[in-house]
Design an enzyme around this catalytic site. Structure first.
Site, short mmCIF file in Angstrom:
data_model
loop_
_atom_site.label_atom_id
_atom_site.label_comp_id
_atom_site.label_asym_id
_atom_site.label_seq_id
_atom_site.Cartn_x
_atom_site.Cartn_y
_atom_site.Cartn_z
N SER A 106 0.83 -1.22 0.00
CA SER A 106 0.00 0.00 0.00
C SER A 106 0.85 1.26 0.00
O SER A 106 0.44 2.31 -0.47
CB SER A 106 -0.90 0.02 1.24
OG SER A 106 -0.09 0.11 2.41
N THR A 109 2.05 1.69 5.33
CA THR A 109 2.17 0.97 6.61
C THR A 109 3.16 1.70 7.51
O THR A 109 4.32 1.92 7.14
CB THR A 109 2.60 -0.49 6.34
OG1 THR A 109 1.56 -1.08 5.56
CG2 THR A 109 2.81 -1.28 7.61
N ARG A 156 -1.59 -9.53 0.54
CA ARG A 156 -1.25 -10.96 0.62
C ARG A 156 -1.52 -11.68 -0.70
O ARG A 156 -1.02 -12.78 -0.92
CB ARG A 156 -2.00 -11.64 1.76
CG ARG A 156 -3.52 -11.64 1.58
CD ARG A 156 -4.19 -12.14 2.83
NE ARG A 156 -5.64 -12.19 2.73
CZ ARG A 156 -6.45 -11.14 2.78
NH1 ARG A 156 -5.95 -9.92 2.89
NH2 ARG A 156 -7.76 -11.29 2.69
N GLU A 242 -5.55 -14.94 7.59
CA GLU A 242 -6.17 -13.78 6.93
C GLU A 242 -7.32 -14.18 6.00
O GLU A 242 -8.31 -13.46 5.91
CB GLU A 242 -5.13 -12.96 6.17
CG GLU A 242 -4.15 -12.26 7.10
CD GLU A 242 -3.22 -11.30 6.36
OE1 GLU A 242 -3.69 -10.32 5.80
OE2 GLU A 242 -2.00 -11.57 6.34
N HIS A 258 12.89 -30.25 18.95
CA HIS A 258 13.60 -29.94 20.20
C HIS A 258 12.71 -29.25 21.22
O HIS A 258 13.19 -28.80 22.25
CB HIS A 258 14.84 -29.10 19.89
CG HIS A 258 15.80 -29.85 19.01
ND1 HIS A 258 16.80 -30.66 19.50
CD2 HIS A 258 15.87 -29.95 17.66
CE1 HIS A 258 17.45 -31.22 18.49
NE2 HIS A 258 16.91 -30.80 17.35
N LYS A 351 -5.54 -0.41 11.97
CA LYS A 351 -4.79 0.61 11.21
C LYS A 351 -5.48 1.97 11.34
O LYS A 351 -4.81 2.99 11.48
CB LYS A 351 -4.67 0.20 9.74
CG LYS A 351 -3.64 -0.90 9.50
CD LYS A 351 -3.38 -1.16 8.02
CE LYS A 351 -2.31 -2.22 7.83
NZ LYS A 351 -1.99 -2.55 6.44
C1 F6R Z 1 -3.44 -7.75 3.80
C2 F6R Z 1 -2.15 -8.25 4.28
C3 F6R Z 1 -1.50 -7.55 5.43
C4 F6R Z 1 -0.64 -6.37 4.94
C5 F6R Z 1 0.02 -5.62 6.10
C6 F6R Z 1 0.96 -4.52 5.65
O1 F6R Z 1 -3.81 -8.42 2.62
O2 F6R Z 1 -1.62 -9.19 3.76
O3 F6R Z 1 -0.73 -8.48 6.14
O4 F6R Z 1 0.36 -6.84 4.06
O5 F6R Z 1 -0.99 -5.08 6.92
O6 F6R Z 1 0.38 -3.68 4.69
P1 F6R Z 1 1.21 -3.35 3.36
O7 F6R Z 1 1.49 -4.66 2.72
O8 F6R Z 1 0.32 -2.49 2.54
O9 F6R Z 1 2.45 -2.64 3.83
#
Ligand code: F6R
Length: 358
Positions: A106, A109, A156, A242, A258, A351
Site C-alpha cells: 500500500s 504501513t 497478501r 487472513e 527440540h 490501522k
Molecule cells: C493484507 C495483508 C496484510 C498487509 C500488512 C501490511 O492483505 O496481507 O498483512 O500486508 O498489513 O500492509 P502493506 O502490505 O500495505 O504494507
C-alpha cells in the site's frame, strides 16, 4: 459447507475476488519479473556478492513474507547476510554499507515508513517496493529508487508483485547470481498447478480442494521440513489466518523436534480436532526425512496428518509450488468455513485507530 465444485456458490461467497486473484497469480508473477528486469542499478551503487555489509528487507504481513522467501531460498548461496525486519525499528547494525529494501504494497504501513526513515537517517542505501502511497512519495522526494507495482489488490494476494521485482533487483545488484532458469521453472510449474487447483477442476482430482475439506473445522498445525519449507509453512499459517480467519500454528524441522514435539502429549486435552500438514520435499535429506517420519509416529494416531510435497528442481520452484498450493488451500478453506476470504476487518480497524496516534 458450500460445495467447492459449485462455481456460482464460490463467486457469491467471494465478492472481493480472492479466488480470481489466486488463479491469476502466475501472470502476476510474470509481470513482477518484468518489473524487476527493468530495474537499473542506480549510479554509485556497488554491485557484487559482498558489495553490501547486509541486506535487510523491511515490511509487515503480506509485504514481509517475500523477504522470508528471499532470505530462505538464497541461504546456501548468499555471501551477504539477508534479514527480514518486521517492526518500526531497524536493527542496530544497519547503517552505511547496508542495503535496506522497504516493501509496503500500500505504501502506507506506518512501521515500514518508520524503518524507511531510519534507513535513510543512518546512511544505508534504500530501495523501495510499493504500489504508491507515502512510501513512493518519500522515495521520489529523497531520490531513492523504487520498484513500482500495480495497486488495488490485497497485499497478501500480491506476493508475485512484492517478491519477484526484488528477486530480479538483487540479481542485478550481483548479491546473488543469475536465476533466469529457476525463475522460468517456478513460473512454468505454477501455471501447471493452477490447472489442477482452479475452481473448475473438480474435487475428485483437485488436491487443494480435498485438503481444504479435510482441514475445515480443524485446528491446523503446519510444519515445514527444513529451510525454505519453514517459510512455506509460515505462509500457509498467515494465509489461513487472513483468508479463513482461523487460528493455526506453524513450525519447522529440525527445531520443532527440540521443543514443540512435546506439545502433542497433551494436545488432545487442550483442544479437539487438530490436524497436521507436513510440507515436505523429495529433496529433503535422509536425516530430515527420518525426522519427519519419526515425528509423525510420535504425534500419535488420532491426529490426521497430511503430507504435501513441493515440486520442481530448483529451490525457487520448490518454494513457489509449496506457497501456491497453500494459497489455493487457504481460499478453499475460507469458503469451507463460510468466510469471505478478502475482508480483514480487525486489521483495518487497528490501522484506522493507529492512524490517529502520532
Ligand atoms: C493484507 C495483508 C496484510 C498487509 C500488512 C501490511 O492483505 O496481507 O498483512 O500486508 O498489513 O500492509 P502493506 O502490505 O500495505 O504494507
Amino acid at each position: 459447507m458450500i460445495d467447492l465444485d459449485d462455481i456460482a456458490a464460490i463467486t457469491r461467497q467471494d465478492p472481493g475476488g480472492m479466488m480470481a486473484l489466486t488463479v491469476g497469480f502466475p501472470e502476476q508473477s510474470e509481470k513482477g519479473v518484468e518489473i524487476g528486469k527493468a530495474f537499473e542499478t542506480p549510479a554509485g551503487w556497488p554491485t557484487g556478492p559482498q558489495a553490501y555489509r547486509n541486506v535487510v528487507v523491511t515490511g509487515l504481513g503480506g509485504s514481509a513474507i517475500g523477504g522470508d522467501f528471499l532470505r530462505s531460498v538464497t541461504e546456501h548461496e548468499a555471501l551477504t547476510p539477508i534479514l527480514v525486519n518486521r517492526d518500526y525499528d531497524l536493527p542496530g547494525f544497519v547503517g552505511e554499507g547496508s542495503l535496506v529494501i522497504a516493501v509496503s504494497y500500500s505504501g502506507n504501513t506506518e512501521e515500514t515508513l518508520s524503518a524507511y526513515e531510519q534507513a535513510k537517517a543512518r546512511g544505508a542505501r534504500v530501495l523501495v517496493l510499493t504500489s504508491g502511497g507515502a512510501l513512493l512519495e518519500r522515495a521520489k522526494a529523497d531520490g531513492n529508487p523504487a520498484l513500482v507495482v500495480p495497486g488495488g489488490q490485497p497485499p497478501r494476494a500480491s506476493s508475485g508483485f512484492t517478491f519477484f521485482p526484488v528477486w530480479e533487483a538483487v540479481q542485478r545488484l550481483g548479491i546473488i547470481g543469475d536465476k533466469s532458469a529457476d525463475t522460468k521453472e517456478a513460473l512454468d510449474l505454477m501455471f501447471r498447478q493452477r490447472e489442477a487447483f482452479k475452481p473448475e477442476s473438480p474435487t475428485s482430482g483437485n488436491s487443494a480442494k480435498q485438503l481444504a475439506k479435510a482441514l475445515a473445522g480443524k485446528l491446523p498445525v503446519i510444519y515445514g521440513s527444513q529451510g525454505f519449507r519453514g517459510a512455506i509453512a509460515y505462509r500457509w499459517h498467515t494465509q489461513f489466518n487472513e483468508n479463513a480467519k482461523i487460528h493455526t500454528f506453524s513450525g519447522a524441522f529440525p527445531e520443532m523436534n527440540h521443543n514443540e514435539i512435546l506439545g502433542w502429549i497433551n494436545a488432545s486435552k487442550q483442544a479437539n480436532d487438530w490436524a497436521v500438514v507436513m510440507i515436505r520435499d523429495r529433496k529433503d535429506t535422509t536425516k530430515i526425512t527420518t525426522r519427519v517420519d519419526a515425528t509423525k509416529r510420535l504425534i500419535g494416531g488420532n491426529v490426521p496428518i497430511h503430507d504435501v510435497y513441493a515440486d520442481g528442481e530448483s529451490a525457487l520452484a520448490r518454494l513457489w509450488t509449496g506457497v501456491y498450493y497453500g494459497d489455493f488451500v487457504s481460499v478453499y478453506l475460507a469458503l469451507a468455513w463460510g468466510e469471505d476470504p478478502t475482508v480483514i476487518p480487525s486489521i483495518d480497524a487497528l490501522k484506522a485507530e493507529l492512524a490517529k496516534v502520532q
